[in-house]
Design an enzyme around this catalytic site. Structure first.
Site, PDB file in Angstrom:
ATOM      1  N   ASP A   7      48.176  59.423  47.032  1.00 10.04           N
ATOM      2  CA  ASP A   7      47.504  60.834  47.469  1.00 10.04           C
ATOM      3  C   ASP A   7      45.768  60.166  46.498  1.00 10.04           C
ATOM      4  OD1 ASP A   7      46.777  63.295  47.434  1.00 10.04           O
ATOM      5  OD2 ASP A   7      46.444  64.179  45.469  1.00 10.04           O
ATOM      6  N   SER A   8      44.859  61.450  46.616  1.00 12.71           N
ATOM      7  CA  SER A   8      44.400  60.906  45.942  1.00 12.71           C
ATOM      8  C   SER A   8      43.984  61.390  44.550  1.00 12.71           C
ATOM      9  CB  SER A   8      42.094  61.632  46.641  1.00 12.71           C
ATOM     10  OG  SER A   8      42.966  63.119  46.468  1.00 12.71           O
ATOM     11  N   TYR A  39      38.925  62.848  47.119  1.00 15.70           N
ATOM     12  CA  TYR A  39      37.820  61.870  48.133  1.00 15.70           C
ATOM     13  C   TYR A  39      36.937  62.680  49.132  1.00 15.70           C
ATOM     14  CZ  TYR A  39      41.358  57.602  47.389  1.00 15.70           C
ATOM     15  OH  TYR A  39      41.937  56.578  46.494  1.00 15.70           O
ATOM     16  N   GLY A  40      37.647  64.412  49.637  1.00 19.03           N
ATOM     17  CA  GLY A  40      37.471  65.157  50.107  1.00 19.03           C
ATOM     18  C   GLY A  40      35.787  64.986  51.113  1.00 19.03           C
ATOM     19  N   CYS A  70      48.166  62.326  51.031  1.00 22.54           N
ATOM     20  CA  CYS A  70      46.844  62.893  51.088  1.00 22.54           C
ATOM     21  C   CYS A  70      46.378  63.098  52.553  1.00 22.54           C
ATOM     22  CB  CYS A  70      45.599  61.831  50.818  1.00 22.54           C
ATOM     23  SG  CYS A  70      44.071  62.708  50.015  1.00 22.54           S
ATOM     24  N   ASN A  71      45.898  64.442  52.555  1.00 21.92           N
ATOM     25  CA  ASN A  71      45.379  64.690  54.622  1.00 21.92           C
ATOM     26  C   ASN A  71      43.731  63.874  54.774  1.00 21.92           C
ATOM     27  OD1 ASN A  71      46.185  67.673  55.878  1.00 21.92           O
ATOM     28  ND2 ASN A  71      47.184  67.784  54.081  1.00 21.92           N
ATOM     29  N   THR A  72      43.328  63.998  53.616  1.00 17.83           N
ATOM     30  CA  THR A  72      42.126  63.158  53.694  1.00 17.83           C
ATOM     31  C   THR A  72      42.113  61.566  54.131  1.00 17.83           C
ATOM     32  OG1 THR A  72      41.326  64.587  51.978  1.00 17.83           O
ATOM     33  CG2 THR A  72      39.709  63.139  52.406  1.00 17.83           C
ATOM     34  N   CYS A 183      45.704  70.300  53.543  1.00 12.68           N
ATOM     35  CA  CYS A 183      45.130  69.549  51.914  1.00 12.68           C
ATOM     36  C   CYS A 183      46.772  69.877  51.200  1.00 12.68           C
ATOM     37  CB  CYS A 183      43.575  70.123  51.886  1.00 12.68           C
ATOM     38  SG  CYS A 183      43.352  69.338  50.643  1.00 12.68           S
ATOM     39  N   THR A 184      46.229  68.558  50.283  1.00 14.43           N
ATOM     40  CA  THR A 184      47.761  68.508  49.269  1.00 14.43           C
ATOM     41  C   THR A 184      47.668  70.186  48.260  1.00 14.43           C
ATOM     42  OG1 THR A 184      46.651  67.651  48.212  1.00 14.43           O
ATOM     43  CG2 THR A 184      47.545  66.597  49.148  1.00 14.43           C
ATOM     44  N   HIS A 185      46.269  70.232  48.118  1.00 16.89           N
ATOM     45  CA  HIS A 185      46.232  70.817  46.794  1.00 16.89           C
ATOM     46  C   HIS A 185      46.584  73.290  47.443  1.00 16.89           C
ATOM     47  CE1 HIS A 185      44.529  68.724  44.560  1.00 16.89           C
ATOM     48  NE2 HIS A 185      44.480  68.632  43.850  1.00 16.89           N
TER      49      HIS A 185
HETATM   50  N1  DGL Z   1      43.735  65.609  48.121  1.00  9.79           N
HETATM   51  C1  DGL Z   1      43.174  65.752  49.227  1.00  9.79           C
HETATM   52  C2  DGL Z   1      43.506  65.946  50.587  1.00  9.79           C
HETATM   53  O1  DGL Z   1      45.055  66.647  50.793  1.00  9.79           O
HETATM   54  C3  DGL Z   1      42.127  67.019  48.583  1.00  9.79           C
HETATM   55  C4  DGL Z   1      41.652  66.346  46.912  1.00  9.79           C
HETATM   56  C5  DGL Z   1      40.452  65.353  47.722  1.00  9.79           C
HETATM   57  O2  DGL Z   1      39.598  65.402  48.101  1.00  9.79           O
HETATM   58  O3  DGL Z   1      40.251  64.316  47.277  1.00  9.79           O
HETATM   59  O4  DGL Z   1      43.119  65.971  51.313  1.00  9.79           O
END
Ligand code: DGL
Length: 262
Positions: A7-8, A39-40, A70-72, A183-185
């Site tokens: 993950d980021s 990363y987003g 991480c979705n991004t 998004c993970t969060h």
């Molecule tokens: N982990 C990122 C995601 O799932 C969210 C946080 C980021 O912007 O890095 O997209």
């Protein structure tokens, strides 16, 4: 060999914990790029470069299979990693993402419906969700809304401020038949989101573990090479004060973080 979860930052712990609960015997290496999160809001090229460095690290550290939690990272880099990086550098290893499992789960709920997606700006800009949705179900439609304020709210223990911000983001979606939390969060806000929206909500930590178990059943050549010592190692690229407490709060149990360089 291990399963890597990338993950980021620390939000991917939600998915890592859910996978570990579903497949408890495997050995895991979690890597969070806390030095460079978020990363987003970065460019596609930069995200792809960071993902390549993370994969180099995870594969050099005995991972056979890496989940891009991480979705991004999944949205920007999964396809390129599978088509270019792996064949060139690690043809016997695998990288899986979280985006397709979420899309499949949403289409099981609303095959020809309107699918909403909340995600980072970069994930929305990538166009990955609409592409994956329409390629699987041409009669489905999608609407994606960038929700950049939710990541800092989760990271800064600000969930009590989420209500009005969510109101705004959810209103921007309009009527939807299923909502993907891309998004993970956002998984840390899923109860609140479910109480505010009148449709099923797909959260990756609830679908990815079963999809991974299914993948391993279908790929005994991978499954048989994974070791089963039930070990968990958590590494981050920057161990700032407060990260250990944040990780433990997000994961709901103490998480021993180690600092590494990529
Ligand atoms: N982990 C990122 C995601 O799932 C969210 C946080 C980021 O912007 O890095 O997209």
């Amino acid at each position: 060999m291990k399963i890597g979860v990338f993950d980021s930052g620390l939000g991917g712990l939600s998915i890592a914990q859910a996978i570990m609960a579903r497949l408890p015997d495997h050995d895991y290496l979690y890597l969070g790029d806390t030095k460079r999160v978020p990363y987003g809001n970065r460019s596609q090229e930069t995200i792809h470069e960071f993902v390549g460095e993370a994969l180099d690290y995870l594969f050099a550290n005995d991972c056979l299979l890496v989940i891009l939690a991480c979705n991004t990272a999944s949205a920007e880099s999964l396809r390129r990693s599978q088509q270019q990086y792996l064949p060139q550098k690690y043809p016997d290893r695998r990288v899986l993402g979280v985006l397709i499992p979420a899309v499949e789960a949403a289409l099981e709920i609303a095959e020809e419906g309107r699918i909403g997606v909340l995600a980072t700006a970069s994930t929305v800009d990538s166009g990955s969700y609409p592409r994956e949705i329409s390629s699987r179900s041409p009669n489905a439609s999608s609407v994606c809304v960038a929700a950049p304020l939710l990541v800092p709210l989760v990271e800064c223990d600000g969930l009590k401020y989420a209500g009005p911000i969510l109101d705004d983001y959810l209103a921007n979606l309009g009527r939807v038949d299923a909502l993907i939390l891309g998004c993970t969060h956002y998984g840390f806000l899923k109860d609140e989101i479910r109480s505010m929206i009148d449709c099923p909500v797909v959260c990756p930590d609830e679908v990815v573990p079963n999809k991974l178990a299914d993948y391993l059943n279908r790929h005994p050549e991978i499954e048989s090479r994974l070791s089963k010592g039930a070990s968990r190692t958590y590494r981050v690229t920057d161990l700032a004060p407060g990260y250990a407490a944040l990780a433990s709060r997000l994961a709901g149990s103490p998480i021993p973080l180690e600092a590494v360089s990529l």
